[in-house]
Design a protein around this motif. Structure first.
Motif, mmCIF file in Angstrom:
data_model
loop_
_atom_site.group_PDB
_atom_site.id
_atom_site.type_symbol
_atom_site.label_atom_id
_atom_site.label_comp_id
_atom_site.label_asym_id
_atom_site.label_seq_id
_atom_site.Cartn_x
_atom_site.Cartn_y
_atom_site.Cartn_z
ATOM 1 N N SER A 1 0.922 -1.299 0.030
ATOM 2 C CA SER A 1 -0.115 0.043 -0.090
ATOM 3 C C SER A 1 0.812 1.343 -0.030
ATOM 4 C CB SER A 1 -0.925 -0.118 1.094
ATOM 5 O OG SER A 1 -0.179 0.306 2.413
ATOM 6 N N ASP B 1 -10.096 3.025 -7.776
ATOM 7 C CA ASP B 1 -8.820 2.134 -8.071
ATOM 8 C C ASP B 1 -8.443 1.423 -6.536
ATOM 9 O OD1 ASP B 1 -8.280 4.526 -6.525
ATOM 10 O OD2 ASP B 1 -6.571 4.893 -7.884
ATOM 11 N N GLY B 2 -9.188 1.503 -5.639
ATOM 12 C CA GLY B 2 -8.872 0.871 -4.354
ATOM 13 C C GLY B 2 -9.507 1.386 -3.208
ATOM 14 N N GLU C 1 -14.541 0.142 0.172
ATOM 15 C CA GLU C 1 -14.406 -1.416 -0.498
ATOM 16 C C GLU C 1 -15.548 -1.604 -1.140
ATOM 17 O OE1 GLU C 1 -12.831 -1.637 4.172
ATOM 18 O OE2 GLU C 1 -14.465 -0.353 2.853
ATOM 19 N N VAL D 1 -15.194 -0.742 -4.636
ATOM 20 C CA VAL D 1 -14.180 -1.639 -5.240
ATOM 21 C C VAL D 1 -14.908 -2.921 -5.983
ATOM 22 C CG1 VAL D 1 -12.150 -3.071 -5.029
ATOM 23 C CG2 VAL D 1 -11.993 -0.778 -4.125
ATOM 24 N N ASN E 1 -17.244 -2.442 -8.652
ATOM 25 C CA ASN E 1 -16.546 -1.544 -9.758
ATOM 26 C C ASN E 1 -17.450 -0.567 -10.476
ATOM 27 O OD1 ASN E 1 -14.588 -1.708 -11.884
ATOM 28 N ND2 ASN E 1 -15.874 -2.945 -13.294
ATOM 29 N N SER F 1 -4.497 -0.961 -3.244
ATOM 30 C CA SER F 1 -4.874 -1.276 -4.707
ATOM 31 C C SER F 1 -6.027 -2.153 -4.798
ATOM 32 C CB SER F 1 -3.514 -1.695 -5.347
ATOM 33 O OG SER F 1 -4.068 -2.222 -6.539
ATOM 34 N N ALA F 2 -7.042 -1.887 -5.598
ATOM 35 C CA ALA F 2 -8.078 -2.788 -5.906
ATOM 36 C C ALA F 2 -7.591 -4.100 -6.493
ATOM 37 C CB ALA F 2 -9.179 -2.043 -6.930
ATOM 38 N N HIS F 3 -6.643 -3.940 -7.646
ATOM 39 C CA HIS F 3 -6.298 -4.988 -8.167
ATOM 40 C C HIS F 3 -5.512 -5.822 -7.303
ATOM 41 C CE1 HIS F 3 -4.432 -7.252 -11.532
ATOM 42 N NE2 HIS F 3 -3.281 -7.133 -11.035
ATOM 43 N N ARG F 4 -4.670 -5.249 -6.320
ATOM 44 C CA ARG F 4 -3.836 -6.190 -5.593
ATOM 45 C C ARG F 4 -4.739 -6.997 -4.495
ATOM 46 N NH1 ARG F 4 1.352 -6.185 -3.705
ATOM 47 N NH2 ARG F 4 1.775 -6.966 -1.755
ATOM 48 N N LEU G 1 -8.263 -7.685 -4.958
ATOM 49 C CA LEU G 1 -9.015 -8.619 -5.500
ATOM 50 C C LEU G 1 -8.273 -9.805 -5.928
ATOM 51 C CD1 LEU G 1 -11.337 -6.248 -7.580
ATOM 52 C CD2 LEU G 1 -11.827 -7.502 -5.423
ATOM 53 N N ASP G 2 -7.021 -9.912 -6.315
ATOM 54 C CA ASP G 2 -5.994 -10.798 -6.870
ATOM 55 C C ASP G 2 -5.700 -11.577 -5.413
ATOM 56 O OD1 ASP G 2 -6.121 -10.153 -9.343
ATOM 57 O OD2 ASP G 2 -4.163 -9.287 -9.456
#
Length: 211
Positions: free
Chosen positions: A18, A37-38, A72, A75, A78, A97-100, A102-103
């Motif tokens: 973060s 984006d997060g 959240e 996120v 979307n 980060s949203a990507h980090r 959700l992954d």
């Protein structure tokens, strides 16, 4: 808050990746309409969440502090954010980060179940709050708000907040907020100071809100 329901290992993973960001008093942290984006975790200070009106005034709906997270839901959906967030005094936040997020979440099935439970809890609280706003008197609504702001402290708790901020959170005028606080003080449930409300007994205050 949702972040606190996550597995400690997942929390640590997200915090390592973060970005720390610092804000001054009244500085805008996020704006309605932005794509998510997060989400945010508050490390220090406080954040007012709400919406700016067309006239430029800010209508607060929540006051968040250290350890709270927000953003959240945007996120997960979307969709663009539906609230603005403004720093109350100096604050330090972590942007996750949203990507980090959700992954990593797929590797922690227990956290996915915990998130579902936390989301259900939030929905129940929101429905309870809406029902209370429709049926309750202003002193009762003020009592319930102060109970929430006091946290889990069972006895005396100090809430750093102004009458204007309390009025905004309840959607009433400052005069009406002052009258409600006066009733609670006369009942010896709270004490008022400059920018401070002391909750004498959280359980008694909750009973007042429910009666």
């Amino acid at each position: 808050m949702l972040f606190s329901s996550l597995d400690p290992a997942l929390q640590a993973h997200l915090l390592r990746g973060s970005a720390e960001r610092r804000y001054e008093d009244d500085q805008i942290i996020q704006q309605r309409g932005e794509m998510a984006d997060g989400f945010w975790l508050i490390e220090a200070g406080e954040v007012m969440v709400g919406q700016f009106l067309r006239e430029g005034d800010f209508r607060a709906v929540a006051l968040l502090g250290k350890g709270d997270s927000y953003g959240e839901l945007a996120v997960f959906s979307n969709r663009p954010r539906i609230v603005d967030a403004v720093s109350r005094g100096q604050s330090t936040l972590r942007h996750i980060s949203a990507h980090r997020f959700l992954d990593a979440l797929g590797n922690y099935p227990a956290s996915m179940r915990a998130l579902l439970g936390a989301l259900s809890h939030q929905l129940q609280d929101t429905l309870s709050l809406l029902a209370g706003m429709r049926r309750g008197t202003n002193p009762a609504r003020m009592a319930e708000l102060l109970v929430n702001l006091a946290g889990e402290v069972r006895r005396e708790a100090r809430v750093e907040i102004t009458q204007q901020e309390l009025a905004e959170l309840l959607g009433i005028t400052r005069v009406t907020a002052n009258a409600a606080l006066k009733i609670l003080q006369q009942a010896r449930l709270i004490e008022r100071g400059y920018g401070t409300i002391i909750v004498r007994d959280r359980d008694r205050l909750m009973k007042f809100a429910l009666d």
